[in-house]
Design a protein around this motif. Structure first.
Motif, PDB file in Angstrom:
ATOM      1  N   MET A 144      -9.420   0.429  10.845  1.00 22.58           N
ATOM      2  CA  MET A 144      -8.933  -0.594   9.907  1.00 22.58           C
ATOM      3  C   MET A 144      -7.469  -0.926  10.213  1.00 22.58           C
ATOM      4  SD  MET A 144      -9.913  -2.504   7.444  1.00 22.58           S
ATOM      5  CE  MET A 144     -11.432  -1.682   6.943  1.00 22.58           C
ATOM      6  N   LYS A 145      -7.162  -2.235  10.235  1.00 27.26           N
ATOM      7  CA  LYS A 145      -5.801  -2.672  10.552  1.00 27.26           C
ATOM      8  C   LYS A 145      -5.096  -3.131   9.287  1.00 27.26           C
ATOM      9  CE  LYS A 145      -6.823  -5.842  13.446  1.00 27.26           C
ATOM     10  NZ  LYS A 145      -6.635  -6.939  14.442  1.00 27.26           N
ATOM     11  N   TYR A 146      -3.780  -3.119   9.341  1.00 30.05           N
ATOM     12  CA  TYR A 146      -2.947  -3.593   8.238  1.00 30.05           C
ATOM     13  C   TYR A 146      -1.906  -4.570   8.781  1.00 30.05           C
ATOM     14  CZ  TYR A 146      -4.981   0.246   5.581  1.00 30.05           C
ATOM     15  OH  TYR A 146      -5.851   1.088   4.956  1.00 30.05           O
ATOM     16  N   CYS A 147      -1.555  -5.539   7.961  1.00 28.42           N
ATOM     17  CA  CYS A 147      -0.531  -6.508   8.376  1.00 28.42           C
ATOM     18  C   CYS A 147       0.822  -5.816   8.430  1.00 28.42           C
ATOM     19  CB  CYS A 147      -0.492  -7.691   7.403  1.00 28.42           C
ATOM     20  SG  CYS A 147       0.833  -8.884   7.747  1.00 28.42           S
ATOM     21  N   LYS A 148       1.543  -6.005   9.521  1.00 26.05           N
ATOM     22  CA  LYS A 148       2.847  -5.353   9.678  1.00 26.05           C
ATOM     23  C   LYS A 148       3.926  -5.997   8.817  1.00 26.05           C
ATOM     24  CE  LYS A 148       4.224  -8.072  13.739  1.00 26.05           C
ATOM     25  NZ  LYS A 148       4.651  -8.003  15.158  1.00 26.05           N
TER      26      LYS A 148
ATOM     27  N   VAL B 251      -6.891 -12.446  10.516  1.00 24.35           N
ATOM     28  CA  VAL B 251      -5.460 -12.674  10.729  1.00 24.35           C
ATOM     29  C   VAL B 251      -4.799 -12.935   9.370  1.00 24.35           C
ATOM     30  CG1 VAL B 251      -3.720 -14.124  11.833  1.00 24.35           C
ATOM     31  CG2 VAL B 251      -5.865 -13.637  13.021  1.00 24.35           C
ATOM     32  N   CYS B 252      -3.729 -12.232   9.092  1.00 24.90           N
ATOM     33  CA  CYS B 252      -3.037 -12.404   7.813  1.00 24.90           C
ATOM     34  C   CYS B 252      -2.277 -13.735   7.796  1.00 24.90           C
ATOM     35  CB  CYS B 252      -2.074 -11.247   7.571  1.00 24.90           C
ATOM     36  SG  CYS B 252      -1.296 -11.301   5.942  1.00 24.90           S
ATOM     37  N   THR B 253      -2.291 -14.398   6.651  1.00 22.04           N
ATOM     38  CA  THR B 253      -1.626 -15.711   6.507  1.00 22.04           C
ATOM     39  C   THR B 253      -0.326 -15.621   5.720  1.00 22.04           C
ATOM     40  OG1 THR B 253      -2.921 -16.185   4.505  1.00 22.04           O
ATOM     41  CG2 THR B 253      -3.830 -16.931   6.617  1.00 22.04           C
ATOM     42  N   CYS B 254       0.196 -14.417   5.542  1.00 23.02           N
ATOM     43  CA  CYS B 254       1.397 -14.277   4.709  1.00 23.02           C
ATOM     44  C   CYS B 254       2.588 -15.018   5.299  1.00 23.02           C
ATOM     45  CB  CYS B 254       1.747 -12.808   4.497  1.00 23.02           C
ATOM     46  SG  CYS B 254       2.258 -11.948   6.016  1.00 23.02           S
TER      47      CYS B 254
END
Length: 235
Positions: free
Chosen positions: A1-5, A16-19
């Motif tokens: 599991m990956k997390y947004c850096k 892909v995170c959109t933050c």
């Protein structure tokens, strides 16, 4: 599991995170120095000449744009108050008045006139003074006059409700004061020719006044004709 850096959000495989995209969309207002705007406006009201130079020297594109927007909002509110106390006081006036439209058109009108003033200044400086300043450099000039315009606009609306003649005098005084500040502001723009500034401002004032006259005359003619038509249909 990956997390947004960046935000720490838990990500599924391939997600892909959109933050960062969301941050970019709202960064226009996040990056604005509100203290710079408030201190600049206060200084213009207390010390007009030095305040005008401070705004011209320190305001960025974003601060100038927000100041334009603020002037448009105040103009829209004051115009709604004026219409409500005059045309909107009658039955037929209430039927034809659309306050959202009044506010929206006033907002667009102020922004449009500021953009036109900037464009004429920039073009004349290019032709006459051979200035290498960009269009955005001149956006601070209408922003500089916004504080005075807002002040005299509010005072003018109050005076118009009490005494129309005195209200018109207040409006004229406001235009003279803002023209003075405009001259001080143009002097601070990179590449502007101080010796030719007053001549350039005279042309700007004439061009903008003609456009203002045509727009207002057309708008008032349409309002009066629509008002008469609504009265006729209501009889």
């Amino acid at each position: 599991m990956k997390y947004c850096k960046f935000c720490g959000k838990r990500l599924e495989d391939g997600e892909v995170c959109t933050c960062q995209i969301k941050e970019d969309e709202t960064s226009f207002f996040q990056d604005i120095d509100k203290n710079k705007i408030s201190s600049g406006i206060k200084k213009v009201l207390v010390k007009p000449a030095s305040g005008a130079k401070q705004i011209t020297a320190s305001f960025s594109l974003k601060e100038s744009a927000v100041t334009w927007l603020g002037e448009g909002i105040i103009t829209g509110i004051c115009l709604m108050i004026l219409v409500s106390s005059t045309l909107g006081s009658s039955y037929f006036g209430r039927q034809m008045v659309s306050y959202p439209k009044i506010f929206f058109y006033a907002l667009l009108f102020v922004i449009g006139m500021n953009a036109l003033t900037t464009l004429v200044l920039w073009a004349l400086e290019k032709m006459i003074s051979k200035s290498d300043a960009a269009y955005v450099d001149f956006m601070t000039v209408p922003a500089t006059t916004a504080a005075i315009n807002i002040l005299f606009l509010v005072l003018g609306i109050i005076c118009l409700l009490l005494n129309p003649g005195f209200g018109i005098l207040v409006f004229i005084s406001g235009k003279l004061a803002s023209t003075f500040l405009m001259g001080k502001a143009v002097d601070e723009v990179k590449g502007a020719d101080k010796e030719k500034t007053m001549y350039i401002l005279a042309v700007v004032f004439i061009v903008v006044s003609l456009v203002l006259y045509i727009v207002l005359k057309t708008s008032l003619t349409n309002i009066v004709s629509n008002y008469g038509r609504n009265m006729f249909m209501g009889l």
